[in-house]
Scaffold this active site. Sequence first.
Site: not given
Lengths: 245, 245
Positions: B148, B193, B156
């Site tokens: 992060y 991600k 997020h």
Amino acid sequence: MAPRWKGRAAEAKALAEPLSKIVSRLQSSLVESNCQGLLSGCSVLLAADPEQTELFNHACFGRPIITSEKDKQWFQLSLEEALYLCSVMKCIKIVGDDKCVKDEEQLWHYMTSKRACFPILFKAYSHLRMKNWVVRAGSQYGVDFVAYRHHPALVHSEYAVLVLSDEEGDRSARLRVWSDFHCTLRLCGSVAKTLLVLHVSKNGNGAMSSSSLEHYCVEERIVTRWNPEQSRENQAIVQKKLCKS
Amino acid sequence: MAPRWKGRAAEAKALAEPLSKIVSRLQSSLVESNCQGLLSGCSVLLAADPEQTELFNHACFGRPIITSEKDKQWFQLSLEEALYLCSVMKCIKIVGDDKCVKDEEQLWHYMTSKRACFPILFKAYSHLRMKNWVVRAGSQYGVDFVAYRHHPALVHSEYAVLVLSDEEGDRSARLRVWSDFHCTLRLCGSVAKTLLVLHVSKNGNGAMSSSSLEHYCVEERIVTRWNPEQSRENQAIVQKKLCKS
């Protein structure tokens, strides 16, 4: 997990016309027309008449390809699909560049030369097809195959299938560490599929021919997360049922 | 992929208080109080005063655990977190069951005995922490860590991190076949991600001590799908810019 039909009409349609029947009709039609496929790299090309085109589409073998020919529709079959129609269903012949029909031994040799783990994948493919599952490539979900209860237009695929074996190589490279398990299970969960692991192993030292399919055996394993909450609830239901009876 | 802040206020809050500052304050506070952690299986337990509790939470080290003690808050640190605070940040000491402070050599030996690939994971963890990333366990996404940009309450996680090495064992068992790549990339995509592969290798034959962290080197690789459409568009934009200038 229950099958996820694409609406009630889809379920009724599927029940009215079982896949086994569609495949049988395709088989008869191909035998009758003495159908021949043409080996071409990692696929087999095959020309279908209008009736066969419908049956290929309904039975979900191959992909239709666009050509300028108007009277016939060409299909591109994967090596697994082609060998299944040829050596298990016995309804097509496969020819090479020389226009000569290849026997099973030659096909097996050719296909294994294209992909070393072909025997393992073909055993798994045949295993599921023989049980009347529709089997399609699973690469978009990071698995080998996906399996549908009926045509993909009627139902979502139920199983994400990984094909593993003890032999050295690609087939033993998956699910060896927890992070891979977690990744695969999370992905399967997010696309509402159950992870089915087919473990293919050799029964003794059979020769490398497709007739030796029976020398391979398949162990089926379903992998799911163990949910303590759910298991406890089920336990309660089971006990309730036991008390009632 | 741009960082996904949890609202505009979150972004402003994060920019106003960089993580490096929070970690420095935690470091000073722990040094001042001569803080000691207690080795306990695969974690280290540590008691924090109210100020430290806030800093631990803000810097995102460890997990608070509930006890009946009212004046101090206990934290459970992973082995990587504890060794990082001890040997890189030099702000805690770690004691064993015998209440004796362990030196780095002893800690390294203990932690490696708990998990053979600890040195590789610790190198990766430290590599990211030193660049002020918040690093948390990634098992729910089938990876080793998630990273992060700031506190998880504000943003997020941006990277799903897999730690690989050439050494035999678990660290060389991922991303060896395409299906694993497909699976990992699809999952990363679905949770927004980027897949970051940290490849940790040894620089010569350093001794097995944490001071030998510098004997390991880290290669960072980001893995994404190549999208021909997108690449073409970017090409067009680049060309437009070139024409304008």
